[in-house]
Write a protein that holds these residues in place. Structure first.
Motif, mmCIF file in Angstrom:
data_model
loop_
_atom_site.group_PDB
_atom_site.id
_atom_site.type_symbol
_atom_site.label_atom_id
_atom_site.label_comp_id
_atom_site.label_asym_id
_atom_site.label_seq_id
_atom_site.Cartn_x
_atom_site.Cartn_y
_atom_site.Cartn_z
ATOM 1 N N ARG A 3 0.822 -1.186 0.000
ATOM 2 C CA ARG A 3 0.000 0.000 0.000
ATOM 3 C C ARG A 3 0.865 1.248 0.000
ATOM 4 N NH1 ARG A 3 -4.205 1.533 4.716
ATOM 5 N NH2 ARG A 3 -5.463 2.998 3.583
ATOM 6 N N ALA A 62 -15.279 -7.374 4.820
ATOM 7 C CA ALA A 62 -14.495 -7.426 3.593
ATOM 8 C C ALA A 62 -15.401 -7.705 2.416
ATOM 9 C CB ALA A 62 -13.410 -8.488 3.702
ATOM 10 N N TRP A 395 -4.480 -7.030 7.419
ATOM 11 C CA TRP A 395 -5.866 -6.698 7.726
ATOM 12 C C TRP A 395 -6.688 -6.526 6.454
ATOM 13 C CZ3 TRP A 395 -8.684 -6.427 12.136
ATOM 14 C CH2 TRP A 395 -7.990 -6.470 13.354
ATOM 15 N N ARG A 396 -6.074 -6.031 5.395
ATOM 16 C CA ARG A 396 -6.805 -5.600 4.216
ATOM 17 C C ARG A 396 -6.928 -6.674 3.137
ATOM 18 N NH1 ARG A 396 -5.901 -1.888 -0.402
ATOM 19 N NH2 ARG A 396 -7.655 -0.436 -0.453
ATOM 20 N N PRO A 413 -7.334 2.883 -1.591
ATOM 21 C CA PRO A 413 -7.285 2.968 -0.123
ATOM 22 C C PRO A 413 -8.335 3.882 0.482
ATOM 23 C CG PRO A 413 -5.074 2.998 -1.022
ATOM 24 C CD PRO A 413 -6.004 3.077 -2.203
ATOM 25 N N ASP A 416 -11.400 2.378 2.003
ATOM 26 C CA ASP A 416 -11.295 1.865 3.367
ATOM 27 C C ASP A 416 -11.950 2.833 4.352
ATOM 28 O OD1 ASP A 416 -9.593 0.367 1.803
ATOM 29 O OD2 ASP A 416 -7.891 0.485 3.155
ATOM 30 N N VAL A 450 -11.196 -1.919 8.082
ATOM 31 C CA VAL A 450 -10.464 -2.573 6.994
ATOM 32 C C VAL A 450 -8.982 -2.647 7.306
ATOM 33 C CG1 VAL A 450 -9.816 -2.363 4.565
ATOM 34 C CG2 VAL A 450 -12.170 -1.927 5.262
ATOM 35 N N ASP A 451 -8.423 -1.601 7.929
ATOM 36 C CA ASP A 451 -6.993 -1.536 8.205
ATOM 37 C C ASP A 451 -6.659 -1.742 9.676
ATOM 38 O OD1 ASP A 451 -6.066 -0.750 5.482
ATOM 39 O OD2 ASP A 451 -7.410 0.920 5.875
#
Length: 491
Positions: A3, A62, A395-396, A413, A416, A450-451
């Protein structure tokens, strides 16, 4: 790290110059999308183009968007046709979504809308009221219209400038705003900054460095919005954690300004003078004479002019030896044991060169930097051992895989942030009738995002569970040195 921290792309953009204009009243209902048995959700929009862009998403941390959505029917608008706020609230929890659905940022707007829909899909008690911040009147008018229509919470807007324009309408009516900017200057009671902020990263780094025994912090930063945010974050982190005031120096980005800033911050001149004084005070070693063949001294066997030339630079009786060259002097430690940097690209290369010249390195000094370093951590071998704070990419992974399978591209991103914000709103809506519980929004154990876990603080800041990564260099990915805190309870 895969990322590249584009979450910071919304930092301090220029506010739009807009004049608020009243929204035409009326109702625009969205036909339900295929929800695989998960129910329907209504979408309210401002134009056929805006409403047609919305899709209803399946539920799940997710989850992914469903592929198709029916065309929306449009009810002609007429003055005075807006339902009173009390009536709208009694029917459902109304969530105003403030995003650019037209103009240059429309693609980002659609991505953020998708993220919000992921979190809210399947909850038939929640109604999305979509407002285009790029239309006439801008973010201020969009927020005012949403509040007038009875929306109990606002998600968005996207940028720092738009957040500043939208905030008065929300705070004036007591309607919470969860904005997607990373500009912590916009945070205040009732307005939360959902972006991963430089301040949050620095708080995490200082916390970890303090555990590592570091007590004296400094920063060499570019004189940019990001650099200033990092500097302010370091000052706040040291204050919050009971440490001495850090030394913060900003540079103009040129090699000369970086060199001057490094010399000033590291007390280079004072350290060099002290090292030279120590070298002068130490007795110079005397090399034994090397006799030549026939037991004659070298000077005695050399021609007089050559002997004089060889001894021209030798100290004479009573003369103090000249100090060694800078490159041969070992300097003492600088007046700090942890240094925060904020540069990337060519300016970072210059900074790293000046670190070497000023003899600022491990183990005496822990180098730290922004999460942006995650994009090129494999190339930072010259500052091996440096730290940065970022979300745990594990996590993502599930979110990215499922989103990609449905849309043939990985989610940006920024999606998120809208998913996380909508997840918090959904939790705040549970167990209440038309009201979003503020005590749930600011609950101490936060929300699983999400993160990673995130917590909304009463002052508008958002704390995220960031890991601390150590640069290994030589083509190796950075390793997670410290795990982020465990996730909060599920929503």
């Amino acid at each position: 790290m895969t990322r590249a921290y584009s979450l910071l792309s919304g930092l301090f953009p220029q506010a739009l110059a807009v004049n608020a204009t009243p929204r035409k009243p009326g109702v625009r209902e969205a036909a339900s999308c295929g929800a695989v048995g998960r129910g329907k959700s209504a979408v309210r929009g401002r134009s056929p183009a805006t409403a047609g862009a919305a899709k209803i998403a399946s539920l799940g941390v997710a989850g992914v968007l469903l592929a198709a959505c029916a065309q929306q029917s449009v009810t002609p608008e007429a003055p005075g046709n807006v339902a009173p706020p009390a009536t709208a609230a009694a029917a459902s929890h109304r969530v105003g979504v403030l995003l650019p659905m037209s103009g240059p940022n429309a693609a980002l707007g659609r991505e953020l809308l998708a993220g919000a829909q992921l979190a809210l899909a399947g909850d038939t008690a929640i109604q999305i009221d979509l407002r285009d911040t790029a239309s006439a009147g801008g973010a201020g008018a969009a927020a005012s219209a949403a509040v007038q229509a009875g929306d109990g919470v606002l998600l968005g807007p996207l940028t720092s400038g738009d957040t500043a324009l939208a905030a008065p309408a929300g705070t004036g009516a007591g309607v919470p705003i969860l904005a997607f900017t990373s500009d912590v200057a916009q945070a205040r009671p009732g307005v939360w900054v959902m972006g991963i902020t430089p301040e949050d990263q620095v708080q995490r780094l200082v916390e970890q460095a303090r555990r590592d025994g570091r007590q004296h912090f400094a920063a060499l930063l570019p004189n940019t919005p990001l650099g200033r945010a990092l500097g302010n974050g370091l000052q706040a982190a040291c204050r919050d954690q009971g440490l001495a005031e850090p030394a913060v120096v900003y540079h103009a980005g040129t090699p000369a300004s970086i060199a001057d800033a490094m010399r000033q911050l590291s007390a280079y001149d004072a350290r060099l003078a002290a090292a030279r004084q120590t070298a002068q005070a130490a007795p110079a070693p005397v090399a034994p004479a090397m006799p030549l063949a026939g037991s004659a001294s070298r000077a005695g066997t050399l021609p007089p002019d050559l002997a004089a030339a060889l001894n021209a630079n030798a100290p004479q009786p009573g003369q103090v030896p000249a100090p060694p060259a800078d490159t041969n002097v070992t300097l003492g430690n600088p007046p700090f044991d942890a240094l925060l940097l904020g540069d990337t690209g060519l300016s970072l290369k210059t900074v790293i060169a000046e670190l070497k010249s000023a003899q600022v390195s491990l183990p005496a000094v822990r180098i730290m930097g922004p999460g942006l370093w995650s994009a090129f951590a494999t190339k930072l071998g010259s500052i091996r051992g440096a730290w940065y704070a970022a979300p745990d990419p594990a996590w993502r992974q599930g979110f990215v895989a499922r989103f990609t399978a449905q849309h043939q591209h990985a989610p940006r991103p920024l999606a998120d942030l809208s998913f996380d914000a909508a997840s918090a709103v959904r939790a705040a809506a549970q167990g209440s009738s038309g009201v979003f519980a503020r005590d749930v929004l600011t609950r101490a154990n936060g929300f699983p995002g999400v993160d990673g876990t995130f917590t909304l603080l009463p002052d508008g800041r958002v704390r995220r569970a960031l890991g601390v990564f150590e640069v290994l260099g030589n083509g190796a990915e950075a390793r997670m040195l410290s795990m982020p805190p465990a996730s909060g309870s599920s929503t």
